[in-house]
Design an enzyme around this catalytic site. Structure first.
Site, PDB file in Angstrom:
ATOM      1  N   LYS A 170      35.308  50.746  36.432  1.00 25.29           N
ATOM      2  CA  LYS A 170      36.052  49.673  36.004  1.00 25.29           C
ATOM      3  C   LYS A 170      35.279  48.247  36.172  1.00 25.29           C
ATOM      4  O   LYS A 170      35.184  47.286  35.488  1.00 25.29           O
ATOM      5  CB  LYS A 170      37.565  49.512  36.640  1.00 25.29           C
ATOM      6  CG  LYS A 170      38.515  48.175  36.119  1.00 25.29           C
ATOM      7  CD  LYS A 170      38.326  48.080  34.661  1.00 25.29           C
ATOM      8  CE  LYS A 170      39.042  46.843  34.382  1.00 25.29           C
ATOM      9  NZ  LYS A 170      39.186  46.325  33.192  1.00 25.29           N
TER      10      LYS A 170
HETATM   11  N1  LIG Z   1      45.494  41.357  31.474  1.00 25.38           N
HETATM   12  C1  LIG Z   1      44.604  42.289  31.082  1.00 25.38           C
HETATM   13  O1  LIG Z   1      44.061  42.036  29.986  1.00 25.38           O
HETATM   14  C2  LIG Z   1      44.075  43.399  31.886  1.00 25.38           C
HETATM   15  C3  LIG Z   1      43.285  44.292  31.216  1.00 25.38           C
HETATM   16  C4  LIG Z   1      42.511  44.995  32.212  1.00 25.38           C
HETATM   17  C5  LIG Z   1      42.844  45.135  33.543  1.00 25.38           C
HETATM   18  N2  LIG Z   1      43.731  44.342  34.094  1.00 25.38           N
HETATM   19  C6  LIG Z   1      44.213  44.096  35.558  1.00 25.38           C
HETATM   20  O2  LIG Z   1      45.308  44.536  35.707  1.00 25.38           O
HETATM   21  C7  LIG Z   1      45.940  43.851  36.832  1.00 25.38           C
HETATM   22  C8  LIG Z   1      47.288  43.203  36.515  1.00 25.38           C
HETATM   23  O3  LIG Z   1      46.911  42.218  35.526  1.00 25.38           O
HETATM   24  P1  LIG Z   1      47.889  41.173  34.528  1.00 25.38           P
HETATM   25  O4  LIG Z   1      47.142  40.425  33.773  1.00 25.38           O
HETATM   26  O5  LIG Z   1      48.999  41.922  34.202  1.00 25.38           O
HETATM   27  O6  LIG Z   1      47.955  40.038  35.699  1.00 25.38           O
HETATM   28  P2  LIG Z   1      49.518  39.080  35.754  1.00 25.38           P
HETATM   29  O7  LIG Z   1      49.899  39.227  34.693  1.00 25.38           O
HETATM   30  O8  LIG Z   1      48.896  38.018  36.598  1.00 25.38           O
HETATM   31  O9  LIG Z   1      50.345  39.940  36.979  1.00 25.38           O
HETATM   32  C9  LIG Z   1      49.933  40.067  38.089  1.00 25.38           C
HETATM   33  C10 LIG Z   1      50.954  41.199  38.921  1.00 25.38           C
HETATM   34  O10 LIG Z   1      50.564  40.917  40.576  1.00 25.38           O
HETATM   35  C11 LIG Z   1      51.823  40.428  41.232  1.00 25.38           C
HETATM   36  N3  LIG Z   1      51.289  39.767  42.272  1.00 25.38           N
HETATM   37  C12 LIG Z   1      50.364  38.822  42.531  1.00 25.38           C
HETATM   38  N4  LIG Z   1      50.118  38.535  43.838  1.00 25.38           N
HETATM   39  C13 LIG Z   1      50.923  39.478  44.464  1.00 25.38           C
HETATM   40  C14 LIG Z   1      51.136  39.407  46.086  1.00 25.38           C
HETATM   41  N5  LIG Z   1      50.616  38.878  46.832  1.00 25.38           N
HETATM   42  N6  LIG Z   1      52.200  40.288  46.376  1.00 25.38           N
HETATM   43  C15 LIG Z   1      52.949  40.980  45.250  1.00 25.38           C
HETATM   44  N7  LIG Z   1      52.729  41.176  44.028  1.00 25.38           N
HETATM   45  C16 LIG Z   1      51.715  39.862  43.642  1.00 25.38           C
HETATM   46  C17 LIG Z   1      52.512  39.470  40.378  1.00 25.38           C
HETATM   47  O11 LIG Z   1      53.498  39.172  40.715  1.00 25.38           O
HETATM   48  P3  LIG Z   1      54.530  37.772  40.251  1.00 25.38           P
HETATM   49  O12 LIG Z   1      55.223  37.985  38.895  1.00 25.38           O
HETATM   50  O13 LIG Z   1      55.519  37.758  41.529  1.00 25.38           O
HETATM   51  O14 LIG Z   1      53.591  36.769  40.457  1.00 25.38           O
HETATM   52  C18 LIG Z   1      52.646  40.242  38.867  1.00 25.38           C
HETATM   53  O15 LIG Z   1      53.247  41.373  38.938  1.00 25.38           O
HETATM   54  C19 LIG Z   1      44.973  43.118  37.384  1.00 25.38           C
HETATM   55  O16 LIG Z   1      44.190  43.599  38.397  1.00 25.38           O
HETATM   56  C20 LIG Z   1      44.088  43.019  36.203  1.00 25.38           C
HETATM   57  O17 LIG Z   1      42.734  42.537  36.562  1.00 25.38           O
HETATM   58  C21 LIG Z   1      44.090  43.250  33.286  1.00 25.38           C
END
Ligand SMILES: NC(=O)c1ccc[n+]([C@@H]2O[C@H](COP(=O)([O-])OP(=O)(O)OC[C@H]3O[C@@H](n4cnc5c(N)ncnc54)[C@H](OP(=O)(O)O)[C@@H]3O)[C@@H](O)[C@H]2O)c1
Length: 292
Positions: A170
């Site tokens: 990844k």
């Molecule tokens: N978005 C994309 O296009 C994409 C594509 C491929 C991979 N990813 C990967 O997938 C993962 C999620 O991405 P996303 O875009 O969905 O991110 P996001 O919308 O920022 O969501 C992040 C999640 O992590 C939680 N979180 C953050 N810090 C935390 C902590 N200290 N303790 C507990 N929960 C915590 C947040 O909870 P709260 O709601 O409470 O903040 C939320 O549920 C990441 O690793 C990202 O790199 C993302």
């Protein structure tokens, strides 16, 4: 074994996965650190809300974890693991370092469950179309158990080797995605400065040799940055590039392009772009020209 899938983390990706699982009729229980976000997803999809990661894990045969970064994953697993039942499979879909995933294997195994790393390639619109790619490391039999859940939002599931192989690949593939994002941003802003309409210029990208899936699914975000929802925040891009640099350093690999991209993303964050979409690197460049 229960048919219920737990989704821990209902951010952009987790929420989109829940919608696909529910659309396929799977019972889903969600947990999110901020309860409002979990409640909103539940209201939209009919998922159940758990009050802790432990409670979510206890009701599921498959647990999908989608959290921001390594710190979030480490913070949540203690509670999550305490709820696991024997035979449950946990799929860690967050983009985190291979060492972090490997360190979680023993406590999950001690609970009689199995851990797979299954980070994903693609973004929110790709999940919505059920066309995500999952990069899996870990035991093949555990993958057989998790696969029907993954198949609700993924069209490609690649088993790459032992635990950590998915997380490694990844980071490797995201080195290419972030390079592509920077190249598209620079080229688009150059076309605009040279007098070509933004939509016309992007139409060339999507119709030419550079029309990779990423370039196509980011078309709306690049053409209409203010009118398109954020799918992948720039602070998470910075996190990816830091993990990639760590991986490269551990293996003595030269990453000149990734180093440049990391520096530029750092500049965008310093300019207040942390919450903007990855495609906002183009907006950041436009702003640099405007303020020059
Ligand atoms: N978005 C994309 O296009 C994409 C594509 C491929 C991979 N990813 C990967 O997938 C993962 C999620 O991405 P996303 O875009 O969905 O991110 P996001 O919308 O920022 O969501 C992040 C999640 O992590 C939680 N979180 C953050 N810090 C935390 C902590 N200290 N303790 C507990 N929960 C915590 C947040 O909870 P709260 O709601 O409470 O903040 C939320 O549920 C990441 O690793 C990202 O790199 C993302």
């Amino acid at each position: 074994m229960t048919d219920t899938v737990a989704v821990v983390g209902t951010g952009n990706m987790g929420a989109a996965m829940v919608a696909r699982l529910r659309a396929h009729g799977r019972p889903v229980v969600v947990f999110n650190r901020s309860p409002d976000r979990a409640a909103a997803v539940a209201a939209r999809t009919g998922a159940e809300v758990a009050t802790s990661a432990r409670e979510a894990a206890a009701s599921a045969g498959v647990v999908l974890v989608s959290l921001a970064d390594d710190a979030a994953v480490v913070a949540v697993y203690g509670d999550l693991v305490s709820g696991l039942r024997p035979g449950t499979v946990v799929v860690e879909t967050s983009t985190v370092s291979p060492q972090t995933v490997r360190a979680l294997a023993a406590p999950v195994r001690d609970a009689g469950a199995a851990l797979l790393d299954g980070p994903v390639s693609g973004s929110v619109p790709v999940v919505e179309r059920g066309e995500l790619t999952v990069l899996v490391g870990g035991d093949a039999a555990a993958l057989d158990t998790a696969r029907p859940a993954l198949d609700t939002f993924a069209s490609t599931v690649l088993h790459l080797g032992p635990l950590g192989a998915g997380a490694t690949m990844k980071l490797v593939v995201n080195g290419v995605v972030h390079a592509l994002n920077q190249a598209v941003s620079e080229a688009l802003v150059l076309a605009e400065k040279a007098g070509v309409d933004r939509h016309a210029a992007y139409g060339v990208f999507t119709s030419s040799a550079v029309a990779a899936p990423f370039v196509r699914y980011k078309q709306a975000a690049f053409e209409d940055p203010d009118g398109t929802p954020v799918a992948f925040r720039l602070d998470l891009v910075a996190k990816d590039l830091a993990l990639l640099a760590e991986l490269a350093a551990a293996h003595g690999a030269r990453m000149d392009q990734a180093d440049t991209n990391r520096r530029l993303v750092g500049e965008a964050l310093a300019a207040g772009f942390a919450d903007r979409d990855i495609s906002a690197m183009a907006a950041f460049l436009r702003r640099s020209y405007d303020s020059a």
